[in-house]
Enzyme design. Structure first.
Site, mmCIF file in Angstrom:
data_model
loop_
_atom_site.group_PDB
_atom_site.id
_atom_site.type_symbol
_atom_site.label_atom_id
_atom_site.label_comp_id
_atom_site.label_asym_id
_atom_site.label_seq_id
_atom_site.Cartn_x
_atom_site.Cartn_y
_atom_site.Cartn_z
ATOM 1 N N CYS A 1 2.859 8.737 1.650
ATOM 2 C CA CYS A 1 3.733 8.067 2.686
ATOM 3 C C CYS A 1 3.991 6.415 2.060
ATOM 4 O O CYS A 1 3.137 6.022 0.979
ATOM 5 C CB CYS A 1 2.595 7.441 3.122
ATOM 6 S SG CYS A 1 2.965 6.236 4.429
ATOM 7 N N CYS B 1 5.475 -6.941 7.798
ATOM 8 C CA CYS B 1 6.070 -6.423 8.523
ATOM 9 C C CYS B 1 6.156 -7.596 9.557
ATOM 10 O O CYS B 1 5.615 -8.734 10.167
ATOM 11 C CB CYS B 1 5.244 -5.213 8.971
ATOM 12 S SG CYS B 1 6.816 -4.316 10.196
ATOM 13 N N CYS C 1 -2.284 2.033 8.064
ATOM 14 C CA CYS C 1 -1.366 0.517 6.970
ATOM 15 C C CYS C 1 -1.823 -0.559 7.812
ATOM 16 O O CYS C 1 -2.240 -0.810 8.264
ATOM 17 C CB CYS C 1 0.141 0.698 8.185
ATOM 18 S SG CYS C 1 0.868 -0.020 7.631
ATOM 19 N N GLU D 1 1.244 -0.921 -0.023
ATOM 20 C CA GLU D 1 0.292 -0.068 -0.076
ATOM 21 C C GLU D 1 1.065 1.018 0.262
ATOM 22 O O GLU D 1 1.799 1.592 0.392
ATOM 23 C CB GLU D 1 -0.754 -0.211 0.870
ATOM 24 C CG GLU D 1 -1.391 -1.388 1.428
ATOM 25 C CD GLU D 1 -2.826 -0.929 2.066
ATOM 26 O OE1 GLU D 1 -3.632 -1.979 2.721
ATOM 27 O OE2 GLU D 1 -2.598 -0.029 3.140
ATOM 28 N N CYS E 1 -2.146 -3.035 14.855
ATOM 29 C CA CYS E 1 -1.418 -2.469 13.234
ATOM 30 C C CYS E 1 -1.631 -3.782 12.630
ATOM 31 O O CYS E 1 -1.968 -5.264 12.610
ATOM 32 C CB CYS E 1 0.263 -2.287 13.327
ATOM 33 S SG CYS E 1 0.297 -2.609 11.635
#
Ligand code: SF4
Length: 374
Positions: A104, A111, A362, A90, A118
């Site tokens: 961004c 991750c 995110c 993204e 998140c």
């Protein structure tokens, strides 16, 4: 076909020289890619037709395609990009009212840091992005900007002040928007992929690249001490943002599991070193989670921790993620938190997330696409 964005300026110059052509042609091609927003080699009209053909046989500009494009009423736009191997990332374009645009961008697919609140961390890390894939996000987002000084029609009278005409169309002056800031705050931990990120940022800041000021580049990290030091030694003058989210180790270990490996004291020591070596004031990001880290006691702990440092605290009221238990703090709790920090002498800023209605937090869009989110 070789992705042209994976080439450093020197490598591209070498390619031209090997073809028996002047090396300066590489600079012309880079200007077309970065500044004139060319989507194909055919658009590079100051190059000979034969050379354009040669370039398109040898190189590809795009390795990603837009799998989803969402737009919010506040001007925020988010892209879900599909990579050559089917993975998705993204990136987001944020607009302010001065025609400045911030992109961004992501540095990894997924991750490994596993931050509790998140969406990206829910599925772990899959792979690092390449330099070209990092740059391509910026170029894909740049294509969303309107050309300067033209009129069009569109749905955003609130942003431009335009009024409805008798034909029912909304004349929208397409503002002379320009990319002014890059924040490396998307999917992934940027400091785990510095080898690919630093050349991408070099292209973003170079004069024959995007020409963005180094002081307008922000790298956000959970605070890996050794990597912060490496970045400090490189002295690139980028702005460092450390995502703190808690002022004592027990809570931070819960919210940012990577913290268990080094602890807050080591993060702050590295951040202090970053400031000493670069002269750049470090920002500490703090996502406010209702009932978890937004109480008066948490604010007092944070004040004690950061007092005396030339730091800025960015408070970010949480944007709920489907499937996760965390909630947005009340305005009263946020106001009390700010008051305690300010009274303690800290510089505080509240950052409200833009584009909430397009899953701008995110990792939300990617999880939605994979059937793991909302
Ligand atoms: S908040 Fe950032 S570092 Fe933490 S899991 Fe999400 S993407 Fe990774």
């Amino acid at each position: 076909m070789v992705p042209i964005l994976e080439h450093t300026p020197a490598e591209l110059r070498d390619w031209f020289v090997q073809q028996g052509l002047p090396g300066y042609r590489a600079g012309q091609v880079r200007k077309w890619l970065f500044q004139k927003r060319a989507a194909t080699f055919d658009e590079m009209t100051d190059l000979a037709t034969e050379l354009r053909k040669q370039l398109s046989e040898q190189f590809q500009i795009w390795t990603t395609h837009v799998a989803q494009h969402r737009q919010a009423a506040d001007g925020t736009e988010k892209l879900l990009l599909q990579l050559h191997d089917g993975e998705q990332i993204e990136c987001v374009l944020l607009r302010d009212d001065k025609q400045h645009c911030t992109v961004c961008i992501s540095t990894q697919v997924g991750c490994a840091m596993g931050c509790a609140f998140c969406a990206t961390g829910l599925d772990g890390a899959i792979r690092n992005l390449t330099t070209g894939e990092i740059l391509e996000q910026i170029l894909q987002l740049q294509r969303l900007l309107g050309p300067p000084g033209k009129m069009g029609t569109g749905p955003e009278p609130s942003r431009t002040g335009a009024r409805m005409t008798s034909s029912g169309e909304v004349p929208v002056p397409i503002l002379p928007e320009r990319l002014s800031h890059v924040v490396v705050m998307g999917m992934g931990e940027p400091l785990l992929n510095l080898d690919a990120l630093l050349p991408a940022l070099a292209a973003a800041t170079s004069r024959d690249g995007l020409g963005i000021s180094v002081r307008r580049i922000t790298i956000s990290t959970v605070g890996l001490p050794a990597s912060i030091r490496r970045l400090a030694q490189a002295n690139c003058q980028y702005h460092l943002a450390v995502s703190l989210h808690a002022a004592e180790d027990a809570l931070r270990n819960e919210l940012v599991p990577a913290n268990r490996g080094f602890g807050i004291a080591a993060v702050l020591a590295a951040a202090d070193e970053y400031f000493q070596l670069t002269g750049r004031r470090v920002t500490f990001e703090y996502v406010l989670l209702a009932g978890v880290n937004d109480q008066a006691e948490h604010a007092r702990q944070l004040t004690r921790l950061l007092r005396g440092r030339p730091a800025l605290v960015n408070l970010i009221p949480y944007n709920p993620v489907p499937g996760l238990p965390y909630r947005t703090p009340s305005p009263a709790a946020t106001a009390q938190f700010v008051e305690i920090l300010t009274a303690g002498g800290l510089n505080v800023n509240i950052r409200h997330r833009k584009g909430d209605r397009i899953s701008a937090a995110c990792g939300q869009l990617r999880r939605g696409e994979r059937g793991t989110g909302d």
